[in-house]
Write an enzyme that holds these catalytic residues in place. Structure first.
Site, PDB file in Angstrom:
ATOM      1  N   SER A  81       0.832  -1.201   0.000  1.00  0.00           N
ATOM      2  CA  SER A  81       0.000   0.000   0.000  1.00  0.00           C
ATOM      3  C   SER A  81       0.863   1.245   0.000  1.00  0.00           C
ATOM      4  O   SER A  81       2.041   1.210   0.335  1.00  0.00           O
ATOM      5  CB  SER A  81      -0.886   0.007   1.243  1.00  0.00           C
ATOM      6  OG  SER A  81      -0.072   0.275   2.367  1.00  0.00           O
ATOM      7  N   LYS A  82       0.196   2.326  -0.386  1.00  0.00           N
ATOM      8  CA  LYS A  82       0.838   3.635  -0.474  1.00  0.00           C
ATOM      9  C   LYS A  82       1.531   4.049   0.819  1.00  0.00           C
ATOM     10  O   LYS A  82       2.474   4.795   0.805  1.00  0.00           O
ATOM     11  CB  LYS A  82      -0.241   4.699  -0.728  1.00  0.00           C
ATOM     12  CG  LYS A  82      -0.718   4.792  -2.132  1.00  0.00           C
ATOM     13  CD  LYS A  82      -1.315   6.161  -2.349  1.00  0.00           C
ATOM     14  CE  LYS A  82      -2.834   6.090  -2.218  1.00  0.00           C
ATOM     15  NZ  LYS A  82      -3.592   6.605  -3.302  1.00  0.00           N
ATOM     16  N   ARG A  83       0.961   3.604   1.942  1.00  0.00           N
ATOM     17  CA  ARG A  83       1.496   4.078   3.224  1.00  0.00           C
ATOM     18  C   ARG A  83       2.916   3.584   3.462  1.00  0.00           C
ATOM     19  O   ARG A  83       3.701   4.239   4.105  1.00  0.00           O
ATOM     20  CB  ARG A  83       0.573   3.691   4.378  1.00  0.00           C
ATOM     21  CG  ARG A  83      -0.536   4.722   4.570  1.00  0.00           C
ATOM     22  CD  ARG A  83      -1.522   4.308   5.601  1.00  0.00           C
ATOM     23  NE  ARG A  83      -2.288   3.146   5.125  1.00  0.00           N
ATOM     24  CZ  ARG A  83      -2.344   2.007   5.757  1.00  0.00           C
ATOM     25  NH1 ARG A  83      -1.715   1.830   6.885  1.00  0.00           N
ATOM     26  NH2 ARG A  83      -3.053   1.012   5.253  1.00  0.00           N
ATOM     27  N   LYS A  84       3.241   2.410   2.920  1.00  0.00           N
ATOM     28  CA  LYS A  84       4.573   1.840   3.190  1.00  0.00           C
ATOM     29  C   LYS A  84       5.547   2.010   2.014  1.00  0.00           C
ATOM     30  O   LYS A  84       6.746   2.039   2.199  1.00  0.00           O
ATOM     31  CB  LYS A  84       4.434   0.344   3.484  1.00  0.00           C
ATOM     32  CG  LYS A  84       3.509   0.044   4.661  1.00  0.00           C
ATOM     33  CD  LYS A  84       4.298  -0.467   5.849  1.00  0.00           C
ATOM     34  CE  LYS A  84       3.502  -0.404   7.137  1.00  0.00           C
ATOM     35  NZ  LYS A  84       2.466  -1.384   7.259  1.00  0.00           N
ATOM     36  N   ASN A  85       5.019   2.080   0.810  1.00  0.00           N
ATOM     37  CA  ASN A  85       5.886   2.126  -0.370  1.00  0.00           C
ATOM     38  C   ASN A  85       5.258   3.025  -1.431  1.00  0.00           C
ATOM     39  O   ASN A  85       4.057   3.250  -1.417  1.00  0.00           O
ATOM     40  CB  ASN A  85       6.000   0.721  -0.999  1.00  0.00           C
ATOM     41  CG  ASN A  85       7.015  -0.153  -0.300  1.00  0.00           C
ATOM     42  OD1 ASN A  85       8.198   0.145  -0.291  1.00  0.00           O
ATOM     43  ND2 ASN A  85       6.537  -1.224   0.298  1.00  0.00           N
TER      44      ASN A  85
END
Ligand code: GLU
Length: 477
Positions: A254-258
């Site tokens: 997901s966007k939050r991690k990568n």
């Protein structure tokens, strides 16, 4: 259904091309190429609330940059169009009416509040939350009356009770799911748009798709799709549910991690072949298990039995390593061509090709994407500024002698022969009787702006005669 392999990529334009979608695209493309089949792009834009303005353009242009070409699609045309779902609403309506007519689908007038209450009560009773079919009990007259008075409604698919749906997934083998676990899916929303389930099934059928490659998250929906095909009296395509891509901590990518959009990696200048190689490797391997392969290799060697069953991990450290390996294999000339736009956009004048090639040679071992070359090279293009400590080093009498020595010898220095240049620099230390840091620091600071950095001969070679001498003169007292 066609005898010829026909596969499709069916992205929803709710954002830019996602790494996971790129992987589905690569496998579809390779599978089509391997089997002399056709690869179709279909835009699934039925969720009108989540549309992102330039997503379709981004998806198409990113796939073009990657080198994945379609045989049919919104930008290509073809015999099975239109290839954008919002342009196919009349087709879906026909199929929905057929389902209603045959008693396989029904109107539901329940509003959000009613559905929320239903759900809360079911959860309290420890039941699986599911639509309780209260609208299925409405008489035909009641339905007609409510429609005529303008009540908002959706159409739901009536799932059969207590039936085991079974299918032979190309990756997972036989999968069985009991229909009791499955809700009466909304197939037409109150805004008149179909949901994914209806639209995708109708289109996969009409577009004669033979193999549906999609993420594993769709497995639990597959019984709805099998049921739809059964209701229409047509054959279902073969399902190929791909394992998911996870973050290194095993949460869903997901966007939050990568950074998850392919665009981010292209913008930073990751080599395209490295992106393809790494993304294809998450979830598939060659028969000899080698790590490096090209898009052409993937097309020649792709086989469904080498798609992993287990989820894959997106590890940016590994991508960076692989991208660095690709960059090290490039010639200085190729690397210069790729890096030039990044330098020009950052305002650097890299028109001196001799110097730029030397700069590339220096950066090559240190970078994994083209934009990164700037951080390792800007000192060769910017006016230098010096820390107080470095200014003190430069002001030292010995330092001034070192600099003067090279300025005076400018015409004797073998600028074009790296080995002789290194010898000359070494000999200078002896001649001046100044050794180690006392000798190297003033050179590196005056040429590179820091006492740490590339070897001195490399600095001379990159800057060339004029700039080396100019930089030294600038700090000569
Ligand atoms: N539009 C769906 C998505 O973007 C595609 C799923 C499928 O390939 O069937 O998730």
């Amino acid at each position: 259904m066609s005898n010829q392999v026909r596969v499709r990529l069916a992205p929803s334009p709710t954002g830019y091309l996602h790494l996971g979608t790129l992987r589905v695209a690569l496998y579809n493309y390779a599978f089509a190429k391997k089997n002399n089949g056709s690869f179709i792009l279909r835009i699934e834009d039925t969720d009108q609330n989540r549309l992102v303005d330039d997503a379709v353009e981004n998806i198409i242009s990113t796939l073009n940059t990657i080198g994945v070409d379609f045989d049919e699609g919104p930008n290509k045309g073809g015999d099975y169009g239109p290839y954008v779902q919002s342009e196919r609403l009349d087709i879906y309506k026909k199929y929905i009416n057929e389902l209603i007519g045959k008693g396989f689908a029904y109107h539901c007038f329940c509003d959000k509040e009613t559905l929320d209450e239903m759900r809360t009560a079911q959860i309290e009773r420890k039941e699986d939350p599911k639509y309780d079919r209260r609208c299925l009990k409405l008489s035909k007259e009641e339905v007609e009356l409510r429609i005529s008075r303008g009540d908002s409604y959706v159409i739901r698919l009536k799932m059969p009770d207590d039936r085991i749906f079974s299918f032979d997934d190309a990756i997972r083998g036989i999968v069985e799911i009991n229909s009791n676990q499955i809700d009466d899916q909304v197939i037409l929303k109150s805004d008149g748009f179909p949901t994914y389930h209806l639209a995708a099934c109708v289109d996969d059928h009409l577009m004669e798709i033979t193999h549906v490659f999609r993420g594993e998250e769709w497995i639990s929906s597959t019984p709805k799709h099998l049921w739809l095909y059964e209701c229409f009296g047509v054959q279902a395509p073969k399902f190929v549910h791909l394992p998911l891509i996870m973050n290194t901590d095993h949460s869903k990518l997901s966007k939050r991690k990568n950074d998850v959009s392919v665009e981010n990696y292209l913008q930073k200048g990751y080599p395209v072949p490295a992106i393809i190689n790494y993304i294809a490797l998450i979830g598939w391997h060659t028969s000899d298990d080698r790590e490096f392969f090209s898009l052409t290799d993937l097309c020649h060697e792709f086989s469904l039995d080498r798609v992993n069953k287990a989820n894959g991990v997106f590890d940016i450290v590994k991508l960076n390593w692989m991208a660095g390996m690709y960059i090290r294999e490039m010639s200085n000339e190729d690397l210069a061509d790729k890096c030039r736009p990044f330098f020009e956009n950052a305002g650097f004048d890299v028109s001196d090709q001799r110097k730029f090639l030397a700069v590339m040679d220096n950066a090559k071992d240190r970078i994994f994407c083209y934009s990164q070359a700037i951080e390792h090279s800007q000192m060769f293009y910017k006016d230098l500024s010096f820390s107080e400590e470095d200014q003190e080093v430069l002001a030292d009498a010995d330092s001034q002698n070192v600099l003067k020595y090279f300025i005076d010898n400018a015409d004797n220095i073998p600028w074009d022969d790296n080995e002789e240049l290194a010898q000359f620099i070494k000999a200078g230390s002896k001649e001046l009787g100044i050794k180690g840091k006392k000798y190297f620091f003033p050179l590196r600071i005056s040429l590179f702006g820091s006492s740490h950095g590339p070897d001195i001969p490399k600095l001379f070679a990159i800057l060339g005669k004029n700039e080396t001498i100019q930089r030294m003169e600038k700090v000569l007292h």
